[in-house]
Each structure stands twice: as structure tokens, then as C-alpha cells.
Design a protein around this motif. Structure first.
Motif, mmCIF file in Angstrom:
data_model
loop_
_atom_site.group_PDB
_atom_site.id
_atom_site.type_symbol
_atom_site.label_atom_id
_atom_site.label_comp_id
_atom_site.label_asym_id
_atom_site.label_seq_id
_atom_site.Cartn_x
_atom_site.Cartn_y
_atom_site.Cartn_z
ATOM 1 N N GLY A 41 0.810 -1.224 0.000
ATOM 2 C CA GLY A 41 0.000 0.000 0.000
ATOM 3 C C GLY A 41 0.839 1.268 0.000
ATOM 4 O O GLY A 41 0.304 2.351 -0.211
ATOM 5 N N ASN A 100 -0.413 2.695 -6.242
ATOM 6 C CA ASN A 100 -0.785 3.502 -7.397
ATOM 7 C C ASN A 100 0.351 3.785 -8.367
ATOM 8 O O ASN A 100 0.602 4.925 -8.708
ATOM 9 C CB ASN A 100 -1.423 4.803 -6.915
ATOM 10 C CG ASN A 100 -0.436 5.638 -6.103
ATOM 11 O OD1 ASN A 100 0.699 5.227 -5.890
ATOM 12 N ND2 ASN A 100 -0.867 6.805 -5.686
ATOM 13 N N SER A 141 2.871 4.187 -1.455
ATOM 14 C CA SER A 141 2.660 4.694 -2.811
ATOM 15 C C SER A 141 3.952 4.632 -3.621
ATOM 16 O O SER A 141 5.046 4.539 -3.083
ATOM 17 C CB SER A 141 2.154 6.130 -2.756
ATOM 18 O OG SER A 141 3.144 6.937 -2.184
ATOM 19 N N PHE A 142 3.782 4.678 -4.950
ATOM 20 C CA PHE A 142 4.928 4.671 -5.866
ATOM 21 C C PHE A 142 5.349 6.103 -6.161
ATOM 22 O O PHE A 142 4.503 6.971 -6.364
ATOM 23 C CB PHE A 142 4.548 3.989 -7.177
ATOM 24 C CG PHE A 142 4.696 2.497 -7.127
ATOM 25 C CD1 PHE A 142 5.838 1.895 -7.602
ATOM 26 C CD2 PHE A 142 3.688 1.709 -6.593
ATOM 27 C CE1 PHE A 142 5.990 0.514 -7.549
ATOM 28 C CE2 PHE A 142 3.823 0.324 -6.540
ATOM 29 C CZ PHE A 142 4.980 -0.271 -7.021
HETATM 30 C C1 LIG Z 1 -0.337 8.026 -5.083
HETATM 31 O O1 LIG Z 1 0.954 8.577 -5.397
HETATM 32 C C2 LIG Z 1 1.155 9.935 -5.036
HETATM 33 C C3 LIG Z 1 2.564 10.348 -5.440
HETATM 34 O O2 LIG Z 1 3.038 9.608 -6.477
HETATM 35 C C4 LIG Z 1 0.920 10.120 -3.548
HETATM 36 O O3 LIG Z 1 1.068 11.487 -3.224
HETATM 37 C C5 LIG Z 1 -0.445 9.601 -3.163
HETATM 38 O O4 LIG Z 1 -0.603 9.685 -1.767
HETATM 39 C C6 LIG Z 1 -0.636 8.166 -3.599
HETATM 40 N N1 LIG Z 1 -1.977 7.689 -3.314
HETATM 41 C C7 LIG Z 1 -2.211 6.513 -2.757
HETATM 42 C C8 LIG Z 1 -3.633 6.176 -2.545
HETATM 43 O O5 LIG Z 1 -1.342 5.732 -2.440
#
Ligand SMILES: *[C@@H]1O[C@H](CO)[C@@H](O)[C@H](O)[C@H]1NC(C)=O
Ligand SMILES: *[C@@H]1O[C@H](CO)[C@@H](O)[C@H](O)[C@H]1NC(C)=O
Ligand SMILES: *[C@@H]1O[C@H](CO)[C@@H](O)[C@H](O)[C@H]1NC(C)=O
Ligand SMILES: *[C@@H]1O[C@H](CO)[C@@H](O)[C@H](O)[C@H]1NC(C)=O
Ligand SMILES: *[C@@H]1O[C@H](CO)[C@@H](O)[C@H](O)[C@H]1NC(C)=O
Ligand SMILES: [Zn+2]
Length: 377
Positions: A269, A321, A271-272
Motif C-alpha cells: 500500500g 498507485n 505509494s509509488f
Molecule cells: C499516489 O501517489 C502519489 C505520489 O506519487 C501520492 O502522493 C499519493 O498519496 C498516492 N496515493 C495513494 C492512494 O497511495
């Protein structure tokens, strides 16, 4: 046509002679150009650099231009081997000889040094670092604001150090770098600066990047070779029994690969985030910005038999994501890292270098570095 010899055809046959099969200056195969005044066979890129030296080198195409008997005989009696004996008689062992894969400034200055300044002919006693010290100004990129400012640099062959000073009259250097721990690499594309040079060194077990340039191509290439000279002499003193060849492979080297990938944290979970990656031998570093002074993180890429793996990964949706879908997973004894690439081709290219590094057994020095990484994590 009657009775007239076809000199154009004859000239083309000369490229099969020993030495002429590769460009005289960058060793790229199948030269298609030649200098009718220097008598050398050249690739298209080096011929472009020669064209700028029109007072000494007249370049002509082997396929499109017309050649006469006199020019044929000149090329036949000269050629790349004879030119090398003359113009490269005295190239210092540490001096970097560019290949076709190198950046323009390196090739251009090599060609200028060879033919225009005749720096390496037998009678020359040119030296990139005279009396063991080189002092000068370079424009250095500010760590925090990204502005390039003049900084005084002093390279010492005798101490084996590179120092830089924020003020011309400062007594204490801002940094003192041992030449055996630094690497210098030209980075024109990344720095968007044709004469841009990246210097990396290890400080407190972490890699520090300095980005410098000089507006004069000749001067930046001199700095580059002076650094190699200082490294070479330092290593020869430290390891008196090492051969030149053994020392030379330890001098400044290129990164194995650089480019963007996305990376995620250790928890499902997480994030990327898009990061700039640099693979320097076994050190995989990632940066928020390609020109950052310090890496946000470093991953040690070890030997496959010690539990390191690299494979293509499908990136299940649980990984959060990522916008890029071509996953790579790197297994280390401590943790699995997941990266994603923009394309299949990028993924292949990264996997290739990881697997190549992992297939090589480690040296004692590599094991020491690995231990530092593992203690830190
Ligand atoms: C998705 O990625 C962005 C930056 O790449 C981050 O700021 C955001 O929190 C992430 N969202 C989730 C649901 O992980
Ligand atoms: C030739 O010289 C000009 C002016 O210095 C420079 O802009 C150009 O890049 C040079 N061309 C080559 C192929 O080196
Ligand atoms: C000439 O330079 C271009 C662009 O850097 C490169 O793609 C090409 O392979 C080079 N050609 C040779 C013969 O070295
Ligand atoms: C520079 O290269 C040398 C030898 O190739 C290597 O041992 C050293 O760790 C490198 N330094 C940095 C800062 O990456
Ligand atoms: C660097 O690593 C060495 C070896 O593990 C350790 O002794 C030293 O304290 C480290 N230095 C810093 C500043 O972390
Ligand atoms: Zn060439």
C-alpha cells in the motif's frame, strides 16, 4: 573514361587495410570518411569534428566525393596505423581515449589535442597536471539552490586530494576529497550543459555528487584527465606491484545505467514515486532530482550466490498507485524492492544490467561495502 583509373574505387579498398577498418579517433567500425591532408580514415561523427579544423584537416566522403591519384597515394602511404604512431606516440597512460559512445567534448578535445596541438607526438612533453598540482576555477552547482557559481579547485598529485573552496582566499576547503574515492563522469545530457562533469565521492559512507563545468571544453577535459593522472599516481604509490592495466581499470568509470523508475516503500500500500536511479557498479542510488547532491537511498546489488535476485514482476494491484506497469523485483538478503519502468524495453535494459552485476563474484572490498549497507538498513 578511356584508360582513366577509378581512384574513387581504389580509395574505398584502402579501408580493408589493417588500422583503417576502424575510425582513427574513436575506433568505431567501417569508416566512411577520410582526411586527405592527415591521411586518416574516420567515422561520420569524427569527420564533423575534423571539418572544424579546416586549416589542418580536409575531410572527404569515401562514397560521395571525388578522389585523384595524388590523394589516393597519400592515403595509401599514410593511413590510421602510421598516424597513430605519429600522433599518439606519447599518450600518457592515464589519459582517457574516447570511444564513439563518449560525449562530444571528449571526442572533440581528443582530436584537437592529437592533430592541432600535437600534444602526444614524440617530442611533446605535455602534462595535464604540471608540478603535481592543478589550480583553477570551475562553475559548481549549488547544493540547495541549483545555481552555478565559481569555486576554486585544487587538485594535488602529491597528497592525492581534490579540494574546493567557496571563497578564493578561504584557508579551509569546503570539501577535501581523496582521489582514490572519487569518480568523474561527463554528463552533458543530465546536466543540460555540454561541458558538464559529475564528480562523485563517498562521505560518511554515503555518495555525494558534485556537478561542475567550465565554459572552455579544453579546460574541462584537462581537469578530467588531471584527475585521472592524480588517481593513477596515487594508486601506483599505494600499490607498487600493480601493473598499469590493473590501475587503469580502477580510474574514473562510467555508471552502468541511469534513468527514471518508480519505487515503492517496504509496506503493502506504500505509494509509488518516480525517482532518478543511478547504478554505479554495485551501488544502486535513487534521487528525487537527477542533480541532487545526495541520494534518498542506496541499495547494494550483490552476488547471486549470496541471495540477490532480479526478475520481471507483474506488479499486482495491491502494490498501490504506480503509473508505470513494467515491474522489476530485486531480492536482497534483507528485503525485496519493487520498481516499475515506463516501457518493456526499459525494464529489459535494467534487468540486463542487474543480472550482469549479480552474476559477478564479489571482491573483498565489495563485501566490506555490503556490510556497511546491511548495518545501516
Ligand atoms: C499516489 O501517489 C502519489 C505520489 O506519487 C501520492 O502522493 C499519493 O498519496 C498516492 N496515493 C495513494 C492512494 O497511495
Ligand atoms: C564546430 O565548431 C562550432 C563553433 O565552435 C561548434 O558549434 C560545432 O559544434 C563544431 N562542430 C563539431 C562537429 O564539432
Ligand atoms: C554518430 O553519433 C550519433 C549520435 O550521437 C550516433 O547515434 C551514431 O552511432 C554515431 N555514429 C558513429 C559511426 O559513431
Ligand atoms: C569510484 O570508482 C572506484 C573504482 O572503480 C570505486 O572503488 C569507488 O567506490 C567509486 N567511488 C564512488 C564514489 O562511487
Ligand atoms: C562508515 O562505515 C564504517 C564501517 O562500517 C563505520 O566504522 C563508520 O562509523 C561509518 N561512518 C559513518 C559516518 O557512518
Ligand atoms: Zn570516429
Amino acid at each position: 573514361m578511356s584508360g582513366e583509373h577509378n581512384w574513387n574505387k581504389a580509395v574505398k579498398t584502402l579501408i580493408t587495410k589493417e588500422g583503417n577498418t576502424h575510425c582513427a579517433d574513436c575506433r568505431s567500425p567501417d569508416p566512411e570518411w577520410a582526411s586527405s591532408t592527415l591521411g586518416v580514415f574516420l567515422c561520420v561523427n569524427c569527420s564533423g569534428i575534423h571539418r572544424n579544423l579546416s586549416e589542418i584537416s580536409k575531410v572527404k566522403s569515401l562514397t560521395m566525393d571525388n578522389w585523384d591519384e595524388e590523394q589516393y597515394k597519400f592515403l595509401d602511404s599514410h593511413g590510421n596505423r602510421a598516424a597513430k604512431e605519429m600522433y599518439e606516440a606519447n599518450v600518457p597512460p592515464y589519459y582517457y581515449r574516447p570511444t564513439h559512445a563518449d560525449c562530444h567534448v571528449l571526442k572533440e578535445q581528443w582530436i584537437h589535442s592529437k592533430y592541432k596541438h600535437k600534444q602526444f607526438v614524440k617530442e611533446s612533453n605535455f602534462c595535464d597536471i604540471s608540478n603535481g598540482v592543478k589550480v583553477g576555477n570551475l562553475l559548481k552547482r549549488g547544493r540547495d539552490n541549483g545555481q552555478y557559481l565559481h569555486r576554486k579547485f585544487i587538485l594535488s598529485d602529491l597528497d592525492g586530494t581534490l579540494k574546493y573552496f567557496t571563497k578564493a582566499d578561504a584557508k579551509e576547503p569546503k570539501a577535501l576529497i581523496k582521489v582514490d574515492s572519487l569518480n568523474a563522469t561527463f554528463q552533458p545530457e543530465k546536466m543540460k550543459q555540454v561541458n558538464g562533469l559529475q564528480i562523485t565521492y563517498v562521505k560518511d559512507n554515503k555518495t555525494r555528487n558534485l556537478f561542475v563545468y567550465h565554459s572552455d571544453g579544453q579546460e574541462i577535459v584537462r581537469w578530467f584527465n588531471a584527475i585521472r593522472s592524480a588517481q593513477f599516481h596515487y594508486m601506483k604509490l599505494a600499490f607498487p606491484t600493480a601493473t598499469n592495466k590493473e590501475v587503469l581499470i580502477c580510474l574514473t568509470r562510467h555508471f552502468l545505467k541511469e534513468g527514471y523508475m518508480e519505487k515503492t516503500g517496504p509496506k503493502p500500500g506504500d505509494s509509488f514515486k518516480k525517482r532518478w536511479f543511478t547504478l554505479d557498479n554495485r551501488r544502486l542510488m535513487y534521487f528525487k532530482d537527477p542533480l541532487d547532491a545526495f541520494a534518498k537511498g542506496e541499495v547494494f546489488i550483490g552476488y547471486s550466490e549470496d541471495g540477490y535476485t532480479a526478475s520481471a514482476d507483474l506488479v499486482p494491484s495491491t502494490y498501490g498507485n504506480c503509473t508505470w506497469k513494467y515491474g522489476i523485483s530485486i531480492g536482497t538478503p534483507d528485503r525485496i524492492y519493487i520498481f516499475t519502468c515506463e516501457s518493456e524495453c526499459e525494464r529489459e535494459s535494467w534487468l540486463n544490467v542487474f543480472q550482469k552485476v549479480m552474476s559477478q563474484p564479489m571482491t573483498l572490498r565489495d563485501y566490506t561495502v555490503e556490510a556497511i549497507f546491511r548495518r545501516r538498513s
